[in-house]
Structures are given as structure tokens and as C-alpha cells.
Design a protein around this motif. Structure first.
Motif, PDB file in Angstrom:
ATOM      1  N   CYS A  23       0.841  -1.203   0.000  1.00  0.00           N
ATOM      2  CA  CYS A  23       0.000   0.000   0.000  1.00  0.00           C
ATOM      3  C   CYS A  23       0.873   1.249   0.000  1.00  0.00           C
ATOM      4  N   GLU A  24       0.287   2.325  -0.430  1.00  0.00           N
ATOM      5  CA  GLU A  24       0.957   3.621  -0.382  1.00  0.00           C
ATOM      6  C   GLU A  24       0.882   4.165   1.042  1.00  0.00           C
ATOM      7  N   LEU A  25       2.046   4.339   1.661  1.00  0.00           N
ATOM      8  CA  LEU A  25       2.064   4.801   3.047  1.00  0.00           C
ATOM      9  C   LEU A  25       1.724   6.278   3.178  1.00  0.00           C
ATOM     10  N   ASN A  26       1.656   6.975   2.050  1.00  0.00           N
ATOM     11  CA  ASN A  26       1.252   8.381   2.109  1.00  0.00           C
ATOM     12  C   ASN A  26      -0.217   8.528   2.486  1.00  0.00           C
ATOM     13  N   VAL A  27      -0.972   7.462   2.260  1.00  0.00           N
ATOM     14  CA  VAL A  27      -2.385   7.476   2.646  1.00  0.00           C
ATOM     15  C   VAL A  27      -2.476   7.135   4.130  1.00  0.00           C
ATOM     16  N   SER A  28      -3.111   8.005   4.887  1.00  0.00           N
ATOM     17  CA  SER A  28      -3.142   7.844   6.345  1.00  0.00           C
ATOM     18  C   SER A  28      -3.774   6.523   6.766  1.00  0.00           C
ATOM     19  N   LEU A  29      -4.824   6.116   6.082  1.00  0.00           N
ATOM     20  CA  LEU A  29      -5.510   4.878   6.446  1.00  0.00           C
ATOM     21  C   LEU A  29      -4.565   3.684   6.335  1.00  0.00           C
ATOM     22  N   TYR A  30      -3.827   3.607   5.236  1.00  0.00           N
ATOM     23  CA  TYR A  30      -2.899   2.492   5.038  1.00  0.00           C
ATOM     24  C   TYR A  30      -1.711   2.578   6.003  1.00  0.00           C
ATOM     25  N   PHE A  31      -1.263   3.801   6.250  1.00  0.00           N
ATOM     26  CA  PHE A  31      -0.103   3.983   7.127  1.00  0.00           C
ATOM     27  C   PHE A  31      -0.417   3.535   8.555  1.00  0.00           C
TER      28      PHE A  31
END
Length: 206
Positions: A23-31
Motif C-alpha cells: 500500500c501507499e504509506l502516504n495514505v493515512s488509512l494504510y499507514f
């Protein structure tokens, strides 16, 4: 492992443990989801590790208690009254055999695990093995302290001889079937670790 203060430092985001993320860690949900997932995995791994140590410790304590019972029962041997000695002695031999068999089962179950655990929780495992070994040695002493010299029956004397010969070899927990888990083993591991660390430090200085 990334320090806690560095996880939220600046615009860059770091997970507590470096791993590949789909996942893209820039997205808060995924991070934040990845952080929670890593923490849960670490907690489960820690509980499994502790659980194995606790189970091994508890089973070893049960074996030690059985050996204490055997030692206590051996003090009831009275060779002056020959009528009841042989049945009691046979019962003690069976009890001792079951203890030996239980230690063998414990070694079969935990020997490979103990080999790995020596690197993480060596103190606890080696202490358990040392306690088991010391208690098994006391069995021979307890038989020797009885009035065995009053035994007139050759059958009783043969039984006592076999018991004492068997107890000369103490019961041990072994790591991977390679080396016994005792405090001396722990000291050897610590000395070797310190020696390797000293060599690496000297190499780094050069």
C-alpha cells in the motif's frame, strides 16, 4: 527497527519495522493500519514466545514435583521389615520409569524449540534444565540414605543397585539433542557471546 520519535518525523512516514508494503504509506488509512498490523504481529509473537517458555517451565516443575514425591516415598523404605519392602520398591521403580519417560517426551517436544529459544530466553530455559538435573541427582542420594545395608533379599539388593546405577546419569533437558540446558551451558554461551563482541569491537576500531 525505527525509533518511535522517527515514525512521525516530518513529512516522511516510517513504519516501526522496515518491510515491503503493498500500500501507499502516504495514505493515512494504510499507514496507520500498517502500524497497527505490525504491533499486533509483534505482540502475538511475544506471547507465543513467552507461552512456550511458560509451558516448558510448568511441565518441568511438574516433573520436579514428581521426583520430590519419589524422594519422599523412598524414605518410607524400611529394610528391617522385609515383608512390604519389595512391593513398595517395585512401585518406586515404576514411578521412576514414568518420570524418565516424561522427560524423554519433554525433550522430544521442546528440544528443537529450546535450541532456538537459547538465543532469546536462555536464562529461563537453562535454569529450568538445571533445576530438573539437580532434583534428579537427589533421587540417588535419597536411596543411599535409606538403611539399604539391612536388605537381606538378593532381589531387593539387585533392585537398589539398578536404581542407583540409573540415577548416576541425571535427567537433562537438551537443546536440539546437542547440549544440556544447564547453568554451565548458559555461562558458556555468555562467555562466547562476549568474546565475539570483543573481537567485533576490535575489528571496528581498526
Amino acid at each position: 527497527m525505527v525509533p518511535t520519535y522517527a515514525i512521525f518525523r516530518g513529512k516522511d512516514r516510517y513504519l516501526p519495522y522496515n518491510w515491503w508494503s503493498p500500500c501507499e504509506l502516504n495514505v493515512s488509512l494504510y499507514f496507520y493500519g500498517s502500524i497497527i498490523y505490525q504491533l499486533v504481529v509483534v505482540m502475538i509473537s511475544g506471547m507465543n514466545n513467552s507461552g512456550i517458555d511458560i509451558v516448558c517451565y510448568k511441565i518441568s516443575k511438574i516433573i520436579c514435583c514428581q521426583m520430590d514425591l519419589l524422594i519422599g516415598r523412598s524414605t518410607q523404605l524400611n529394610f528391617l521389615g522385609q515383608n512390604n519392602v519389595e512391593p513398595l520398591l517395585n512401585d518406586l521403580i515404576k514411578h521412576h520409569y514414568e518420570i524418565i519417560r516424561l522427560v524423554e517426551i519433554l525433550n522430544d517436544l521442546f528440544s528443537p524449540i529450546a535450541l532456538v529459544q537459547c538465543g532469546t530466553s536462555g536464562l529461563a530455559i537453562c535454569f529450568v534444565g538445571f533445576q530438573l538435573m539437580v532434583t534428579s541427582i537427589e533421587i540417588s542420594i535419597s536411596y543411599y540414605l535409606t538403611d539399604w545395608y539391612n536388605a537381606c533379599s538378593s532381589n531387593v539388593r539387585n533392585h537398589l543397585f539398578l536404581i542407583m546405577e540409573r540415577t548416576k546419569r541425571p535427567l537433562e533437558l537438551r537443546a536440539g539433542g546437542v547440549f544440556p540446558l544447564t547453568l554451565s551451558t548458559l555461562m558458556s554461551i555468555l562467555r562466547s557471546s562476549y568474546s565475539y563482541m570483543a573481537v567485533l569491537q576490535r575489528l571496528n576500531k581498526k
